[in-house]
Design an enzyme around this catalytic site. Structure first.
Site, PDB file in Angstrom:
ATOM      1  CB  VAL A  77       5.331   1.154   3.760  1.00  0.00           C
ATOM      2  CG1 VAL A  77       3.966   0.703   4.200  1.00  0.00           C
ATOM      3  CG2 VAL A  77       5.298   1.710   2.332  1.00  0.00           C
ATOM      4  CG  ASN A 103      -2.360  -2.201  -2.491  1.00  0.00           C
ATOM      5  OD1 ASN A 103      -2.437  -2.646  -3.634  1.00  0.00           O
ATOM      6  ND2 ASN A 103      -2.834  -1.004  -2.153  1.00  0.00           N
ATOM      7  CE1 TYR A 168       4.705   0.096  -9.669  1.00  0.00           C
ATOM      8  CE2 TYR A 168       4.967  -1.347 -11.571  1.00  0.00           C
ATOM      9  CZ  TYR A 168       4.221  -0.899 -10.498  1.00  0.00           C
ATOM     10  OH  TYR A 168       2.983  -1.433 -10.268  1.00  0.00           O
ATOM     11  CB  ALA A 171      10.529  -1.757  -6.564  1.00  0.00           C
ATOM     12  CE  LYS A 172       4.707  -3.036  -7.393  1.00  0.00           C
ATOM     13  NZ  LYS A 172       4.077  -3.190  -6.063  1.00  0.00           N
ATOM     14  NE  ARG A 203      -3.776   7.337  -5.348  1.00  0.00           N
ATOM     15  CZ  ARG A 203      -3.178   8.149  -4.508  1.00  0.00           C
ATOM     16  NH1 ARG A 203      -3.312   9.446  -4.627  1.00  0.00           N
ATOM     17  NH2 ARG A 203      -2.449   7.666  -3.509  1.00  0.00           N
TER      18      ARG A 203
END
Length: 310
Positions: A77, A103, A168, A171-172, A203
């Site tokens: 992606v 996801n 992170y 982005a989220k 993980r």
């Protein structure tokens, strides 16, 4: 209670080779959906050797062994070309697309003193740009068909932040804005878009001390995603949280605030507690038009004050 099924529906699930994505793919397939299991088979940083068809192929084998239908796709992606190929794999294999679940994710840690530009971009490439890379080719297909369900993945890190993951978190948080636009532009075409904020021990939690956690398997999150992906889903432009068996709604609200015809720095300081007072907060759903409603309510305060002075 009638079982909610996905017979004759086609779903794409990115990052479906392991963890949460695998659980989503298995659940959708078990309920009758044909599934594109997308996973390039890289490590949690997203920079391992690949593509490795093994992870996606293993999930496909599980689905087929249970009597379902699925195909593997190892495109990433992280590029526009990869996103298009993922969507095209659904059309090539099954002739249609009804459900898109983004996801796929990676993680690269670093404080604001240390985080490299390369690591910042690498995480945005998978989470946020990755969402756009699959939404962009999927949206016209869904809208032209007059039906679609889009589920994008945010995080408690996107809602509230967390140390050492500025990439992170950014982005989220961006995922929520993107989903709102999909919901708005898809409203008249039967396309609904929502955000899932999942928390599960996968993980991506490697290296964390999870010994005090309650049960937090991916199977506790999958049903919420399944409902958001189902034709009976009654919401759009919203965010659901699924963590340790709890499903909740997260939402953005505004305080009514304080109106003045002009402000000084000192006056903002004097009024800050009233400005922050959450009594009678505004909740403005993105659909049908939270943007306009925000302006309307804000402008109304100024108009009412002017009329009162007059």
């Amino acid at each position: 209670m009638q079982e909610l099924r996905f017979d004759d529906r086609v779903a794409v699930v990115t990052g479906a080779g392991r963890g949460l994505g695998r659980e989503y793919a298995l659940l959708l397939a078990a309920r009758g959906a044909k599934v594109v299991v997308n996973d390039p088979g890289v490590n949690v940083r997203g920079d391992g050797a690949g593509p490795d068809v093994g992870a996606a192929a293993a999930v496909v084998a599980e689905i087929e062994a249970a009597g379902g239908a699925a195909v593997a796709c190892t495109e990433s992606v992280a590029t526009a070309e990869g996103g298009r190929a993922i969507v095209e794999s659904a059309l090539d294999a099954f002739g249609r697309l009804d459900i898109l679940v983004h996801n796929a994710g990676n993680v690269r840690y670093g404080s604001l003193r240390e985080l490299s530009y390369a690591d910042f971009d690498a995480v945005l490439d998978v989470h946020l740009r990755g969402a756009f890379h699959v939404v962009r080719p999927a949206f016209p297909v869904l809208a032209d068909a007059g039906y679609g369900r889009v589920v994008l993945t945010s995080s408690i890190g996107g809602l509230y932040g967390n140390k050492g993951v500025a990439n992170y978190a950014a982005a989220k948080a961006g995922i929520i804005g993107l989903s709102n636009v999909v919901a708005l532009e898809g409203a008249e075409a039967g396309v609904r878009s929502n955000v899932i904020v999942p928390a599960a021990v996968t993980r991506l939690a490697d290296g964390l001390d999870t010994s005090a956690y309650p049960p937090m398997g991916p199977e506790l999150t999958a049903p919420a995603v399944g409902w958001l992906a189902h034709e009976s889903c009654s919401i759009t432009g919203e965010t659901l949280v699924a963590v340790a068996g709890r499903v909740a709604r997260a939402y953005i609200a505004e305080t009514p605030g304080v109106y003045r015809p002009s402000w000084s720095i000192e006056e903002v300081g004097e009024q800050i507690e009233a400005i922050r007072d959450t009594t009678d907060s505004w909740i403005l759903p993105s659909v049908p038009d939270g943007h306009t409603e925000h302006l309307r309510k804000s402008f109304a305060l100024a108009t009412e004050a002017a009329q009162h002075v007059g």
